[in-house]
Structure formats: structure tokens, C-alpha cells
Design an enzyme around this catalytic site. Structure first.
Site, PDB file in Angstrom:
ATOM      1  N   ASP A 200      -2.110  -0.926  18.060  1.00  0.00           N
ATOM      2  CA  ASP A 200      -3.551  -2.121  17.032  1.00  0.00           C
ATOM      3  C   ASP A 200      -4.224  -2.209  18.059  1.00  0.00           C
ATOM      4  O   ASP A 200      -5.766  -2.142  19.212  1.00  0.00           O
ATOM      5  CB  ASP A 200      -3.930  -2.730  16.640  1.00  0.00           C
ATOM      6  CG  ASP A 200      -3.550  -2.614  15.100  1.00  0.00           C
ATOM      7  OD1 ASP A 200      -3.152  -1.676  14.759  1.00  0.00           O
ATOM      8  OD2 ASP A 200      -3.355  -3.510  14.105  1.00  0.00           O
TER       9      ASP A 200
ATOM     10  N   GLU B 263      -4.039  -1.710  21.502  1.00  0.00           N
ATOM     11  CA  GLU B 263      -4.609  -0.417  22.921  1.00  0.00           C
ATOM     12  C   GLU B 263      -5.871   0.375  21.806  1.00  0.00           C
ATOM     13  O   GLU B 263      -7.275   0.880  23.229  1.00  0.00           O
ATOM     14  CB  GLU B 263      -3.171   1.160  23.163  1.00  0.00           C
ATOM     15  CG  GLU B 263      -3.934   1.238  23.822  1.00  0.00           C
ATOM     16  CD  GLU B 263      -2.771   2.216  25.204  1.00  0.00           C
ATOM     17  OE1 GLU B 263      -2.155   2.791  25.195  1.00  0.00           O
ATOM     18  OE2 GLU B 263      -1.784   1.417  24.715  1.00  0.00           O
ATOM     19  N   TYR B 264      -5.707   0.694  20.874  1.00  0.00           N
ATOM     20  CA  TYR B 264      -7.277   1.335  20.047  1.00  0.00           C
ATOM     21  C   TYR B 264      -7.921   0.633  20.583  1.00  0.00           C
ATOM     22  O   TYR B 264      -8.938   1.093  20.455  1.00  0.00           O
ATOM     23  CB  TYR B 264      -6.511   1.608  18.621  1.00  0.00           C
ATOM     24  CG  TYR B 264      -7.963   1.840  18.375  1.00  0.00           C
ATOM     25  CD1 TYR B 264      -7.690   3.061  17.736  1.00  0.00           C
ATOM     26  CD2 TYR B 264      -8.556   1.570  17.136  1.00  0.00           C
ATOM     27  CE1 TYR B 264      -8.927   4.457  17.140  1.00  0.00           C
ATOM     28  CE2 TYR B 264      -9.379   2.113  16.839  1.00  0.00           C
ATOM     29  CZ  TYR B 264      -9.951   3.502  16.933  1.00  0.00           C
ATOM     30  OH  TYR B 264     -10.603   4.116  15.996  1.00  0.00           O
TER      31      TYR B 264
ATOM     32  N   SER C 291     -16.490  17.190 -14.150  1.00  0.00           N
ATOM     33  CA  SER C 291     -15.641  16.793 -14.858  1.00  0.00           C
ATOM     34  C   SER C 291     -14.278  17.739 -15.485  1.00  0.00           C
ATOM     35  O   SER C 291     -14.311  18.775 -15.194  1.00  0.00           O
ATOM     36  CB  SER C 291     -15.469  15.552 -15.708  1.00  0.00           C
ATOM     37  OG  SER C 291     -16.360  16.081 -17.132  1.00  0.00           O
TER      38      SER C 291
ATOM     39  N   LYS D 144      -3.926  11.820 -10.273  1.00  0.00           N
ATOM     40  CA  LYS D 144      -5.321  11.407 -10.650  1.00  0.00           C
ATOM     41  C   LYS D 144      -5.687  10.802 -10.177  1.00  0.00           C
ATOM     42  O   LYS D 144      -5.168   9.559 -10.692  1.00  0.00           O
ATOM     43  CB  LYS D 144      -5.643  11.909 -11.335  1.00  0.00           C
ATOM     44  CG  LYS D 144      -7.497  10.985 -12.257  1.00  0.00           C
ATOM     45  CD  LYS D 144      -6.546  11.876 -13.374  1.00  0.00           C
ATOM     46  CE  LYS D 144      -8.547  12.294 -14.075  1.00  0.00           C
ATOM     47  NZ  LYS D 144      -9.226  10.750 -13.948  1.00  0.00           N
TER      48      LYS D 144
ATOM     49  N   LYS E 225      -3.773  12.714 -18.727  1.00  0.00           N
ATOM     50  CA  LYS E 225      -3.299  11.441 -18.534  1.00  0.00           C
ATOM     51  C   LYS E 225      -1.968  10.672 -18.791  1.00  0.00           C
ATOM     52  O   LYS E 225      -1.273  10.914 -19.661  1.00  0.00           O
ATOM     53  CB  LYS E 225      -4.435  11.078 -18.917  1.00  0.00           C
ATOM     54  CG  LYS E 225      -5.944  11.980 -18.985  1.00  0.00           C
ATOM     55  CD  LYS E 225      -6.458  11.239 -17.001  1.00  0.00           C
ATOM     56  CE  LYS E 225      -6.999   9.856 -17.476  1.00  0.00           C
ATOM     57  NZ  LYS E 225      -8.525   9.728 -18.210  1.00  0.00           N
TER      58      LYS E 225
ATOM     59  N   CYS F 281       4.109 -32.973 -23.663  1.00  0.00           N
ATOM     60  CA  CYS F 281       5.014 -31.443 -23.848  1.00  0.00           C
ATOM     61  C   CYS F 281       5.045 -31.220 -25.661  1.00  0.00           C
ATOM     62  O   CYS F 281       4.912 -32.003 -25.732  1.00  0.00           O
ATOM     63  CB  CYS F 281       6.469 -31.844 -23.478  1.00  0.00           C
ATOM     64  SG  CYS F 281       7.531 -30.392 -23.266  1.00  0.00           S
TER      65      CYS F 281
ATOM     66  N   CYS G 196       6.907 -30.692 -18.072  1.00  0.00           N
ATOM     67  CA  CYS G 196       7.281 -31.502 -18.283  1.00  0.00           C
ATOM     68  C   CYS G 196       8.317 -32.142 -17.346  1.00  0.00           C
ATOM     69  O   CYS G 196       9.096 -31.840 -16.780  1.00  0.00           O
ATOM     70  CB  CYS G 196       7.399 -30.625 -19.560  1.00  0.00           C
ATOM     71  SG  CYS G 196       8.666 -32.129 -20.114  1.00  0.00           S
TER      72      CYS G 196
END
EC number: 6.5.1.2
Length: 709
Positions: A52, A54-55, A101, A148, A346, A440, A458
């Protein structure tokens, strides 16, 4: 963008001092290409090659150069992802190719009928109703299968390889222009790799990984802001922010799965080839996909993904089947507003709405008081749910749950159902707020809540029948004393009739007394007595775990047994001595010390010893650096000479962590026969893979002997 190694870094060092315009232009071009390459390796290949820091250094250098030379700034620069000024509203976008859809299927018959319709539409001999797999290999329809995703559908338009527009699905014909927000999503390339078409419209899904979603909600809660119900809502809400600077801070991701308008090149022959082409252009494509033939291939894919669904790092609500050949898709065409060549199969819903009919409290083994919502029965996650945990009083207040509310209930896999949100607009006038009891409900003892804890408890201890029951069930479970046949109903009778008050009383039970209980006969009573008798011979770590000391799980029990060697040494240890044990901190040390300082607990332990409970003790092991400390292993498949649980014990004894899923942070995968997707992912990420012999050799090389029970 965490990585374990660096890639080639030619020209990586930043030049000292200001650059003349020509040199600045070359440096800016190199930085953009380098950042785009690293984004591709991270988001598409899932194989980053720089850390990270270096990026970030490369990114900061590019920002500084563009600030110094504004004429070099371009819309497709990685620096342009940070977001600009807020919008007053989103413009409408008319889709050149509608975003339709899909028809849904829920049962096997829906899939068989879909396959039959496709075969008939393509002029093939279809199986009769209720039958399948009557095609020859040549006749069966070839399908592309994919996941999906439960996110937000998106259309990305690239012209000459540059992102020029991003739009939501909307009603399929018209969506909203969210280009400025989408440009902030690092997973979406602003410029495509290689030879891009003149025009390419990519359809896909914007979503949020579960881990990123959890971190986002933590940040929201810490900032006192509203948390999100689920990753889908978080993704949709983040993408539709009028202020793109907010979107830029949200951890959104993207997968491509479809094609809209295309100009300048021929369409690929198949859907699967199209996805491969997307990946080559630098677009993220999900790797969990397959090409299959016929209905049985579709159902096999559905069941495989269904088994792995809960282990996936993102939410899905089904799988999608598409006829693979694009020419055959065109032949099949559309019906109404859905393609004939595709079906969304689904899964059972993991979230549903229902009504909270009451809120009661349950008492756990350690006295924890847990509010439980009694629900109007609802079918969710494949089962009928009537109860859902509310965790604690603070959680009820945070979610504002009232008796009578309509709530969203979630159940995923084996996870206990929970109330995730209240539909406040449906709250009835007679809804009642929950009031935590002060005594209780089982034993009447005072309920207390410490300042630094969210859970009320309790104070009755083993005086409380509920705690006694849970303590006995814990004591008898397979991973503790392993007393087979001692279940909930039997424990309830033993406690309610005053036959058993402590675990030591179990060893006084005889066949006659047990056989007189409800649902017990002489044979089952004799079997239970035999199981109790067999449990007398155990191991020290199992016995410690069976005692039910708060905060002491199996791993800590093993560490304690290994460190002290003898139970008397453990019982005599003070908090300072306990802190010398691996992975034992102040809270755990205090809990253990308090447990053994309680005379009643010591009395029960002595009664158990007197009843013949025993184990082999050993000399204490001095605390030493664990040879595999800091290493993470994942086990998959069937090992030839040991169970995965045995392998896990060996690795943990050597200080390693054994995780359930493969990631970039995994050090080794140990694979046996019939290893599944974990092995595939390890190979894709370049994680070293060992067989059982390799694991044992690694343990031997590290000087780690097998754990002794």
C-alpha cells in the site's frame, strides 16, 4: 492494496527537484500507466505486487505533478477518482440497448422447463415434461453459468477505451447518470487496457464485499452516523450520493457480466468468451463461473454454489444461466421485457419481514441475559424462523425495536437468525418499548450490568436453574467431556427434579433412576450410564474447557494445560502467572483466577476427581516462541491419515492460526483429496500448497512436535 512481494519497479524512484515540462509529461504518463497496471493486478487478477505504501507514494507523486502542471491533467487520470463538487440532481440517461430484467426460477422444474424451451427454440429434440438429460452430448444446449450478485446494476460506456458515462438500470429504458460517482470506484478502470473497441457498453454490478461493509458500518457507528442494513443498501446509497466525495470514501467494487452497445469490433462468439475479453481489457470479472451442458449441468452448478454461498466474500441471491452462444441468444430472442435465453435461479431469501410478537430474555451458562424476539413465523434462509436474537439491551435501543414492530429478519446458512432493522413506517400505535427486567426470570436473583460490558448478567450462579442446565450441557458436549446421550430434554428433567445440581452429580446416576424419567427406558438409561462412565478418562484440556470458565475456549484450555501441566498448578496460579500463558490477557487471566478462587467451584472439581475423573498430567512447558507463530493455514479436502481437526490441533499447537477461507494473507493451504474451491483460489493467488506429508515435514522442520492430550 496489501502485497507480500514487489514487482518490477523500473523508473519507480521519484526524481529529485522540479521537472521541465517535457520530462514532467513523460513522468506523468509513466505514473498513470504504472498505477493503472497495479489497479489491474489488484482488482482483476487479485494478485497485487506492491505494498500500500508504495502505491500511495506513486499516487501522491502523480497528484503533485498534475498540480504543478495542470495542463497535463486528464479525465482518465487515477487522481480523478477522488470526487468533485456536489451535484444538485442526477441527469437521466436513455440506454441505447435496454437493460432488461431476467425471468426467475425457484425450483428444479423451473430449470428443466427453461432448458426444454431453449432446446425447442433452437430446433433440438427436447426431453419430455418431467424428464431431463435425454440429449446426446451434441444435442444438449451449452450454457454459461455465473453468480447473481446482490448489488446495483450498472452500465459503463467506454469510447476509444475511455470511460465516458456510467448509468444505473432505472426502469431498463432510462437510468440515472452517475458517472462522477462511478469514477471514484477503484475497481472500475477509467481507461481500458490493450486495443479497446470504438464503443463498448459494459453491464455489471456495483456491490460491496462483506468485510468492507462491516468496516464501513464500524466507521459510521464511531462517527455517530446511521449504519446500513446490508451491503446492497450500502452500495446503492453510496452510489446515489449527490456528493461524489462521499462516494469516494465508500469501499465499492464491481463485476462485469454483460454487453450493451458495441462498435468497431465483431461480437465474440460466446458469452464466456465475452467475459474473458472483458478481463483482458482490465475489467473485473467474477471467477466463480462455468460453462455446462444441459439441465443437469445447470442444477449441479446451482447446488455447488449453494453449498459455498455463505463462504463467498460477497452477497448473492442466486445464479444466472445464459445460453452461451451469442448467435443462439439472438435466435431465441425476447419475450415481453425478458430474454428467452437466460434465467435467474434464485436461492431461498435470506432476509424477510415479519412482526415482533414479544421480547423475552434467556439466561445463558455464564448468566448472560439475552433478549430474544418472538416472531410471527416466517420462511427465511430455507427454514421457518420463530425467534431471533437481539443480543443485548444496547442493541435493542440502537435498532429501536418495539414489541409489535415489523422488522427485517436475516438468516444466512447456519447463522442464528437476527433482527437487522425495523420498518419504522409500519409501527402500530400500540407498539411497546422493551424494558429489561431487574430480576432473573428463572431464579429471581438480581440482574447486574457492569459499566464496561454490554451484556447484563444474572448474579445467581449455580443457584439459577437456567445456568445449571446450560453448564451441564456445556460440560457434556462432544468437545468437552463427550457424554453421548445427555441432551436438552434430559438435562431439563434432571435439574427440574433436583436430581442433578452440579456436574459431579452426573457420576452418581444409576440406570434405575434414569429409566424412570420421561422418554427413557432401561436400554437408553444403560447407554447413558456407560457414556458417563467412559467420560471419566479424559484429557486436562478437555476438562478445563468442560468447567465452563468464562472467556476460556478450546484453544485457551489447550494453552493452559500445556503451560501448567497439572491442574493443581493452574488452580494455584495468580493473575500474574496466568499472564505468562500464550494468548492469555488481563481479562482472561482475571476470569480464570476468580473462577478458582470461588470455593464452590473448587468443591465441584474435587467431587469430580473423587468420582474418578482423571487424565494424564505432564510437566509444565515453559513459555517459548511458537515456531509457526504468525503463520496462517487453511485446510481443505480429505487428508490421508488424519482428520482436519487433528491437523488443526497440530498446527495450533505450533502457534499457527487456522482460518476458514483463503486470502492474500494466507501463508499455506494444506490440501487433501477432493479439495475444492479453496485449492483453486490458493493456486490463483500463488499461495503455497502442501499435502499432509508436506505439512508434517514443515512441522518437523520447525521443531514442532504433535500436541499431546
Amino acid at each position: 492494496m496489501t502485497a507480500t512481494h514487489r514487482g518490477a519497479q523500473a523508473d519507480a524512484s521519484a526524481p529529485a527537484g522540479p521537472l521541465p515540462p517535457e520530462a514532467a509529461a513523460k513522468r506523468v504518463a509513466w505514473l498513470r500507466d504504472e498505477l493503472d497496471r497495479h489497479n489491474y493486478q489488484y482488482y482483476v487478477l487479485d494478485a497485487p505486487t506492491i505494498p500500500d505504501a508504495e502505491y500511495d507514494a506513486l499516487f501522491s507523486e502523480l497528484q503533485a505533478l498534475e498540480l504543478e502542471h495542470p495542463e497535463l491533467q486528464t479525465p482518465d487520470s487515477p487522481t480523478q477518482r477522488v470526487g468533485g463538487e456536489p451535484l444538485s440532481a442526477f441527469d437521466s440517461v436513455r440506454h441505447r440497448v435496454p437493460m432488461l430484467s431476467l425471468n426467475n426460477g425457484f425450483a428444479d422444474d423451473d430449470v428443466l422447463n427453461f432448458d426444454r424451451r431453449c432446446a425447442q427454440g433452437l430446433g433440438r429434440t427436447a426431453p419430455a415434461a418431467g424428464e431431463q438429460d435425454l440429449f446426446s452430448a451434441a444435442d444438449a444446449v451449452e450454457y454459461a453459468c455465473e453468480l447473481k450478485f446482490d448489488g446495483l446494476a450498472m452500465s459503463l460506456r467506454y469510447e476509444d477505451g475511455r470511460l465516458v458515462q456510467a448509468a444505473t438500470r432505472g426502469d431498463g429504458e432510462t437510468g440515472e447518470d452517475v458517472t462522477v460517482n462511478v469514477r471514484t470506484i477503484k475497481a472500475i478502470p477509467l481507461k481500458l487496457r490493450g486495443q479497446a473497441p470504438a464503443v463498448l457498453e459494459v453491464r455489471g454490478e456495483v456491490f460491496m464485499y462483506r468485510g468492507d461493509f462491516d468496516k464501513l458500518n464500524e466507521r459510521q457507528a464511531e462517527a455517530g452516523e446511521k449504519t446500513f442494513v446490508n451491503p446492497r443498501n450500502a452500495a446503492a446509497g453510496s452510489l446515489r450520493q449527490l456528493d461524489p466525495r462521499i462516494t469516494a470514501k465508500r469501499p465499492l467494487s464491481f463485476f462485469a457480466y454483460g454487453l450493451g452497445e458495441l462498435q468497431g469490433v465483431d461480437r465474440p462468439p460466446t458469452h464466456s468468451a465475452m467475459l474473458d475479453g472483458f478481463a483482458a481489457l482490465g475489467l473485473p470479472v467474477c471467477k466463480d463461473r462455468a460453462v455446462v451442458k444441459g439441465a443437469q449441468g445447470l442444477l449441479d452448478f446451482y447446488r455447488d454454489i449453494g453449498q459455498r454461498r455463505d463462504a463467498l466474500p460477497y452477497d448473492i441471491d442466486g445464479v444466472v444461466y445464459k445460453v452461451n452462444a451469442l448467435a443462439e441468444q439472438e435466435r431465441l430472442g425476447f419475450v415481453s421485457r425478458a430474454p428467452r435465453f437466460a434465467l435467474a435461479h434464485k436461492f431461498p431469501a435470506q432476509e424477510m419481514t415479519t412482526i415482533v410478537e414479544d421480547i423475552e430474555v434467556q439466561v445463558g451458562r455464564t448468566g448472560a441475559i439475552t433478549p430474544v424476539a418472538r416472531l410471527k413465523p416466517v420462511f427465511v434462509g430455507g427454514v421457518t424462523v420463530t425467534n431471533a436474537t437481539l443480543h443485548n439491551e444496547d442493541e435493542i435501543r440502537r435498532k429501536d425495536v418495539h414489541i409489535g414492530d415489523t422488522v427485517i429478519v436475516r438468516r444466512a446458512g447456519d447463522v442464528i437468525p437476527e433482527v437487522v432493522a425495523v420498518v419504522t413506517e409500519r409501527r402500530p400505535d400500540d407498539a411497546r418499548a422493551f424494558v429489561m427486567p431487574t430480576a432473573c426470570p428463572v431464579c429471581g436473583s438480581h440482574i447486574e450490568k457492569l459499566e464496561d460490558e454490554a451484556i447484563a448478567r444474572c448474579t445467581g450462579g449455580l443457584i439459577c436453574a437456567a445456568q445449571r442446565k446450560q453448564a451441564l450441557l456445556h460440560f457434556a458436549q462432544r468437545r468437552a467431556m463427550d457424554i453421548e446421550g445427555l441432551g436438552d430434554k434430559l438435562v431439563e428433567q434432571l435439574v427440574d427434579q433436583g436430581i442433578v445440581r452440579t456436574p459431579a452429580d452426573l457420576f452418581k446416576l444409576g440406570v434405575a433412576k434414569l429409566a424412570a424419567l420421561e422418554r427413557m427406558a432401561d436400554k437408553s438409561a444403560a447407554n447413558l450410564v456407560a457414556a458417563i462412565d467412559a467420560s471419566r478418562e479424559t484429557t486436562m484440556n478437555r476438562f478445563i474447557f468442560a468447567l465452563g470458565i468464562r472467556h476460556v475456549g478450546e484453544a485457551t484450555a489447550k494453552d493452559l494445560a500445556r503451560h501448567f501441566g497439572k491442574l493443581d498448578a493452574l488452580m494455584a496460579a495468580d493473575e500474574a502467572a496466568l499472564l505468562e500463558v500464550n494468548d492469555v490477557g488481563p481479562v482472561v487471566a482475571q476470569s480464570i483466577a476468580h473462577f478458582f478462587a470461588e470455593p464452590h467451584n473448587v468443591e465441584v472439581i474435587e467431587q469430580l476427581r473423587a468420582a474418578g475423573v482423571h487424565w494424564t498430567e505432564s510437566e509444565p512447558v515453559a513459555k517459548a516462541p511458537a515456531p509457526l507463530s504468525g503463520k496462517t493455514f487453511v485446510l481443505t479436502g480429505t487428508l490421508p491419515t488424519m482428520s482436519r481437526e487433528d491437523a488443526k490441533e497440530l498446527l495450533e499447537a505450533a502457534g499457527a492460526k487456522v482460518a476458514g477461507s483463503v486470502s492474500k494473507k494466507t501463508d499455506y493451504v494444506v490440501a487433501g483429496a477432493e479439495a475444492g474451491s479453496k485449492l483453486d483460489k490458493a493456486e490463483a493467488l500463488g499461495v503455497p500448497v502442501l499435502d499432509e506429508a508436506g505439512m508434517l515435514a514443515l512441522l518437523a522442520e520447525a521443531g514442532a512436535a504433535p500436541a499431546q492430550e
